[in-house]
Design a protein around this motif. Structure first.
Motif, PDB file in Angstrom:
ATOM      1  N   ASP A 151      39.836  31.241  42.332  1.00 14.05           N
ATOM      2  CA  ASP A 151      40.927  31.636  41.442  1.00 14.05           C
ATOM      3  C   ASP A 151      40.401  31.927  40.038  1.00 14.05           C
ATOM      4  O   ASP A 151      40.859  32.854  39.368  1.00 14.05           O
ATOM      5  CB  ASP A 151      41.986  30.535  41.391  1.00 14.05           C
ATOM      6  N   TYR A 152      39.427  31.129  39.600  1.00  8.71           N
ATOM      7  CA  TYR A 152      38.789  31.375  38.308  1.00  8.71           C
ATOM      8  C   TYR A 152      38.174  32.778  38.297  1.00  8.71           C
ATOM      9  O   TYR A 152      38.360  33.560  37.354  1.00  8.71           O
ATOM     10  CB  TYR A 152      37.719  30.301  38.061  1.00  8.71           C
ATOM     11  N   THR A 153      37.455  33.086  39.372  1.00  4.87           N
ATOM     12  CA  THR A 153      36.814  34.404  39.463  1.00  4.87           C
ATOM     13  C   THR A 153      37.868  35.511  39.509  1.00  4.87           C
ATOM     14  O   THR A 153      37.691  36.579  38.909  1.00  4.87           O
ATOM     15  CB  THR A 153      35.927  34.467  40.727  1.00  4.87           C
ATOM     16  N   LEU A 154      38.964  35.235  40.191  1.00  3.68           N
ATOM     17  CA  LEU A 154      40.043  36.223  40.251  1.00  3.68           C
ATOM     18  C   LEU A 154      40.621  36.481  38.851  1.00  3.68           C
ATOM     19  O   LEU A 154      40.932  37.631  38.504  1.00  3.68           O
ATOM     20  CB  LEU A 154      41.140  35.746  41.208  1.00  3.68           C
ATOM     21  N   MET A 155      40.748  35.411  38.069  1.00  3.03           N
ATOM     22  CA  MET A 155      41.241  35.596  36.693  1.00  3.03           C
ATOM     23  C   MET A 155      40.300  36.505  35.911  1.00  3.03           C
ATOM     24  O   MET A 155      40.742  37.389  35.168  1.00  3.03           O
ATOM     25  CB  MET A 155      41.391  34.239  35.991  1.00  3.03           C
ATOM     26  N   VAL A 156      39.004  36.257  36.072  1.00  5.41           N
ATOM     27  CA  VAL A 156      38.027  37.112  35.381  1.00  5.41           C
ATOM     28  C   VAL A 156      38.201  38.556  35.851  1.00  5.41           C
ATOM     29  O   VAL A 156      38.183  39.493  35.033  1.00  5.41           O
ATOM     30  CB  VAL A 156      36.587  36.609  35.657  1.00  5.41           C
ATOM     31  N   ALA A 157      38.408  38.716  37.157  1.00  3.33           N
ATOM     32  CA  ALA A 157      38.571  40.072  37.704  1.00  3.33           C
ATOM     33  C   ALA A 157      39.841  40.731  37.162  1.00  3.33           C
ATOM     34  O   ALA A 157      39.854  41.936  36.875  1.00  3.33           O
ATOM     35  CB  ALA A 157      38.625  40.005  39.228  1.00  3.33           C
ATOM     36  N   GLU A 158      40.903  39.953  37.012  1.00  2.00           N
ATOM     37  CA  GLU A 158      42.153  40.502  36.468  1.00  2.00           C
ATOM     38  C   GLU A 158      41.949  41.000  35.035  1.00  2.00           C
ATOM     39  O   GLU A 158      42.419  42.082  34.665  1.00  2.00           O
ATOM     40  CB  GLU A 158      43.246  39.416  36.487  1.00  2.00           C
ATOM     41  N   VAL A 159      41.253  40.188  34.253  1.00  4.96           N
ATOM     42  CA  VAL A 159      41.020  40.586  32.854  1.00  4.96           C
ATOM     43  C   VAL A 159      40.073  41.784  32.808  1.00  4.96           C
ATOM     44  O   VAL A 159      40.296  42.730  32.038  1.00  4.96           O
ATOM     45  CB  VAL A 159      40.442  39.397  32.044  1.00  4.96           C
ATOM     46  N   TYR A 160      39.044  41.746  33.650  1.00  2.44           N
ATOM     47  CA  TYR A 160      38.096  42.866  33.668  1.00  2.44           C
ATOM     48  C   TYR A 160      38.810  44.167  34.050  1.00  2.44           C
ATOM     49  O   TYR A 160      38.562  45.225  33.453  1.00  2.44           O
ATOM     50  CB  TYR A 160      36.949  42.584  34.646  1.00  2.44           C
ATOM     51  N   HIS A 161      39.687  44.072  35.030  1.00  2.00           N
ATOM     52  CA  HIS A 161      40.419  45.261  35.471  1.00  2.00           C
ATOM     53  C   HIS A 161      41.214  45.877  34.307  1.00  2.00           C
ATOM     54  O   HIS A 161      41.300  47.093  34.172  1.00  2.00           O
ATOM     55  CB  HIS A 161      41.375  44.868  36.602  1.00  2.00           C
ATOM     56  N   GLN A 162      41.773  45.012  33.477  1.00  2.00           N
ATOM     57  CA  GLN A 162      42.607  45.481  32.367  1.00  2.00           C
ATOM     58  C   GLN A 162      41.768  45.944  31.186  1.00  2.00           C
ATOM     59  O   GLN A 162      42.055  46.957  30.564  1.00  2.00           O
ATOM     60  CB  GLN A 162      43.545  44.343  31.923  1.00  2.00           C
ATOM     61  N   GLU A 163      40.715  45.197  30.880  1.00  2.00           N
ATOM     62  CA  GLU A 163      39.993  45.443  29.630  1.00  2.00           C
ATOM     63  C   GLU A 163      38.649  46.151  29.826  1.00  2.00           C
ATOM     64  O   GLU A 163      38.124  46.722  28.870  1.00  2.00           O
ATOM     65  CB  GLU A 163      39.767  44.111  28.887  1.00  2.00           C
ATOM     66  N   GLY A 164      38.109  46.057  31.027  1.00  2.58           N
ATOM     67  CA  GLY A 164      36.857  46.747  31.318  1.00  2.58           C
ATOM     68  C   GLY A 164      35.642  46.215  30.586  1.00  2.58           C
ATOM     69  O   GLY A 164      34.637  46.916  30.456  1.00  2.58           O
ATOM     70  N   ASP A 165      35.724  44.994  30.118  1.00  2.00           N
ATOM     71  CA  ASP A 165      34.609  44.412  29.367  1.00  2.00           C
ATOM     72  C   ASP A 165      33.716  43.615  30.324  1.00  2.00           C
ATOM     73  O   ASP A 165      33.947  42.425  30.576  1.00  2.00           O
ATOM     74  CB  ASP A 165      35.168  43.513  28.256  1.00  2.00           C
ATOM     75  N   LEU A 166      32.682  44.271  30.823  1.00  2.00           N
ATOM     76  CA  LEU A 166      31.829  43.631  31.832  1.00  2.00           C
ATOM     77  C   LEU A 166      30.984  42.512  31.227  1.00  2.00           C
ATOM     78  O   LEU A 166      30.733  41.501  31.873  1.00  2.00           O
ATOM     79  CB  LEU A 166      30.931  44.681  32.495  1.00  2.00           C
ATOM     80  N   ASP A 167      30.554  42.691  29.986  1.00  2.00           N
ATOM     81  CA  ASP A 167      29.765  41.631  29.335  1.00  2.00           C
ATOM     82  C   ASP A 167      30.559  40.336  29.258  1.00  2.00           C
ATOM     83  O   ASP A 167      30.057  39.252  29.531  1.00  2.00           O
ATOM     84  CB  ASP A 167      29.355  42.063  27.912  1.00  2.00           C
ATOM     85  N   TRP A 168      31.815  40.483  28.868  1.00  2.00           N
ATOM     86  CA  TRP A 168      32.677  39.306  28.779  1.00  2.00           C
ATOM     87  C   TRP A 168      32.844  38.676  30.162  1.00  2.00           C
ATOM     88  O   TRP A 168      32.757  37.448  30.312  1.00  2.00           O
ATOM     89  CB  TRP A 168      34.059  39.709  28.217  1.00  2.00           C
ATOM     90  N   ALA A 169      33.053  39.513  31.177  1.00  2.00           N
ATOM     91  CA  ALA A 169      33.242  38.999  32.537  1.00  2.00           C
ATOM     92  C   ALA A 169      32.004  38.244  33.008  1.00  2.00           C
ATOM     93  O   ALA A 169      32.102  37.150  33.575  1.00  2.00           O
ATOM     94  CB  ALA A 169      33.564  40.150  33.483  1.00  2.00           C
ATOM     95  N   LEU A 170      30.837  38.816  32.747  1.00  2.00           N
ATOM     96  CA  LEU A 170      29.591  38.152  33.152  1.00  2.00           C
ATOM     97  C   LEU A 170      29.431  36.816  32.442  1.00  2.00           C
ATOM     98  O   LEU A 170      29.018  35.814  33.033  1.00  2.00           O
ATOM     99  CB  LEU A 170      28.392  39.058  32.837  1.00  2.00           C
ATOM    100  N   ASN A 171      29.780  36.823  31.177  1.00  2.00           N
ATOM    101  CA  ASN A 171      29.699  35.594  30.393  1.00  2.00           C
ATOM    102  C   ASN A 171      30.582  34.493  30.983  1.00  2.00           C
ATOM    103  O   ASN A 171      30.176  33.336  31.102  1.00  2.00           O
ATOM    104  CB  ASN A 171      30.113  35.921  28.949  1.00  2.00           C
ATOM    105  N   ARG A 172      31.783  34.854  31.353  1.00  2.00           N
ATOM    106  CA  ARG A 172      32.707  33.865  31.944  1.00  2.00           C
ATOM    107  C   ARG A 172      32.201  33.391  33.307  1.00  2.00           C
ATOM    108  O   ARG A 172      32.300  32.218  33.650  1.00  2.00           O
ATOM    109  CB  ARG A 172      34.103  34.454  32.123  1.00  2.00           C
ATOM    110  N   LEU A 173      31.648  34.316  34.095  1.00  2.00           N
ATOM    111  CA  LEU A 173      31.187  33.946  35.431  1.00  2.00           C
ATOM    112  C   LEU A 173      29.946  33.052  35.369  1.00  2.00           C
ATOM    113  O   LEU A 173      29.732  32.204  36.227  1.00  2.00           O
ATOM    114  CB  LEU A 173      30.880  35.207  36.249  1.00  2.00           C
ATOM    115  N   THR A 174      29.155  33.238  34.335  1.00  2.00           N
ATOM    116  CA  THR A 174      27.956  32.421  34.175  1.00  2.00           C
ATOM    117  C   THR A 174      28.306  30.936  34.084  1.00  2.00           C
ATOM    118  O   THR A 174      27.537  30.074  34.503  1.00  2.00           O
ATOM    119  CB  THR A 174      27.198  32.856  32.897  1.00  2.00           C
TER     120      THR A 174
END
Lengths: 283, 110
Positions: B45-68
């Motif tokens: 679910d955490y990863t899904l949240m990151v995916a939801e935000v990435y889908h909207q904002e397209g900020d891959l650096d931020w997504a990678l940072n959160r997934l780390t």
């Protein structure tokens, strides 16, 4: 002699073994925690989790999903926890954008949960002999006996919100309804209080407010971060003797000459009052 | 048996009891865990949240940072694990697509 020593050595061995076993299992090689629940997360990770939930809500606008996710963290009052985190972010690292995202979800939760305490516009009668001179007088202390006297009959009222119409993410154009000093000894702090309401008198959360002092850069805060005082409520701790300016950037509204007034109790003692600002949009 | 032999045996018995007590009966209880230790459904679910935000904002650096923060071998592994669980748990298609999009974006980067 041999018999006197008895079997104590057996007990000694057992206790020593137990002690060694517990040291090993509790200190050297404790059980590795896996498959944990979000409510066991360390506080800073809970902050990250809440932030992520708020951003995901901003992205998908799915409130039931956000609520379900917040439930996992186990806060007693998720809306309050979000608001508190937003305030903390503002105070600690000035992360305005993240604070606003958190505040938006907090506001959405408050709206969805229905009734909330909303301070209702003024039955305030702030009477001042010379309101404009407050600033020049406010630098003085309580010995300045009562050049200003202001009384307040402010009555915060609890009122059920019938329909949650305000959207926390959009800021309607606000106009100034009232901006005046108040004297309320029960406040205990010198506050600039802002109450944002819509046309039907309901509090509007998530409104960006910028307060500045002379040439100092603006500080940003939002309505709705103290839900216990109303969805449209925000306050700022002001310093006596200084003149503030408040701006509602999304509405182009600027309110100037905000100062902490000097007030008097019935017994003639002086104290610092507060300033109250009501903004509304007539639609 | 000599007294020393009996002493060692009793010591070992105590050690065994101590291990059982410390690992099974009363193990260390953690209150301040990290994201790494979350159960797989919460991690998903955490990863899904990151995916939801990435889908909207397209900020891959931020997504990678959160997934780390999940401390898997790599962010890609985190998303793969999430996809695997989401598939088993029969997540809805839109959620699967969000995870897949994030997965593809990270894979392209690598």
């Amino acid at each position: 002699m041999e018999q006197n020593r008895g079997n104590w050595y057996l007990l000694t061995g057992l206790i020593l073994g137990l002690a060694l076993g517990m040291i090993y299992t509790w200190v050297i090689s404790p059980v590795r925690e896996v498959d944990t629940h979000p409510n066991l997360l360390r506080d800073d990770y809970k902050d990250i989790y809440r932030s992520l939930i708020s951003r995901a809500y901003q992205a998908n606008n799915n409130l039931p999903r956000a609520e379900a996710r917040l439930e996992l963290i186990g806060d007693n009052d998720p809306a309050l926890a979000l608001a508190a985190q937003a305030q903390r972010f503002l105070a600690e690292n000035g992360d305005n954008e993240m604070a606003k995202v958190l505040a938006n979800l907090s506001a959405a939760l408050q709206i969805s949960s229905g009734p909330a305490a909303t301070p209702i516009p003024p039955t305030v009668s702030a009477i001042s002999e010379d309101e404009t001179s407050n600033g020049s007088n406010s630098g003085s202390n309580s010995e300045n006996d009562g050049q200003d006297s202001a009384t307040s009959t402010r009555e915060p009222t609890s009122e059920a919100l019938s329909s949650p119409t305000p959207s926390p993410t959009s800021s309607p154009p606000f106009i100034l309804q009232d901006s005046s000093p108040i004297c309320d000894p029960t406040l205990g702090e010198t506050l600039i209080q802002i109450i944002a309401t819509d046309g039907s008198g309901e509090g509007v959360p998530g409104i960006t407010l910028e307060i500045s002092l002379g040439t100092n850069p603006s500080e940003v805060f939002y309505t709705g971060l103290k839900p216990e005082l109303g969805l449209g409520y925000a306050d700022y701790l002001a310093e006596p003797g200084l003149t503030y300016q408040l701006e509602v950037p999304d509405s182009g509204l600027v309110i100037t000459d905000i100062e902490v007034p000097t007030c008097q109790t019935e017994s003639g003692d002086s104290y610092w009052g507060s300033w109250e600002i009501y903004i509304t949009h007539p639609n | 048996m000599s007294r020393w032999t009996i002493f060692i045996l009793i010591l070992l018995l105590g050690l065994g009891l101590g291990l059982v007590y410390g690992w099974v009966v009363n193990p260390v209880s953690y209150q301040d865990t990290t994201l790494e230790s979350l159960r797989v459904d919460y991690k998903t679910d955490y990863t899904l949240m990151v995916a939801e935000v990435y889908h909207q904002e397209g900020d891959l650096d931020w997504a990678l940072n959160r997934l780390t923060l999940l401390e898997d071998k790599s962010p890609l592994v985190s998303v793969e694990n999430a996809l695997k669980f989401a598939s088993q748990a029969e997540y809805t298609l839109p959620d699967m697509f969000l995870l897949r999009d994030l997965h593809n974006a990270i894979k392209e980067l690598e």
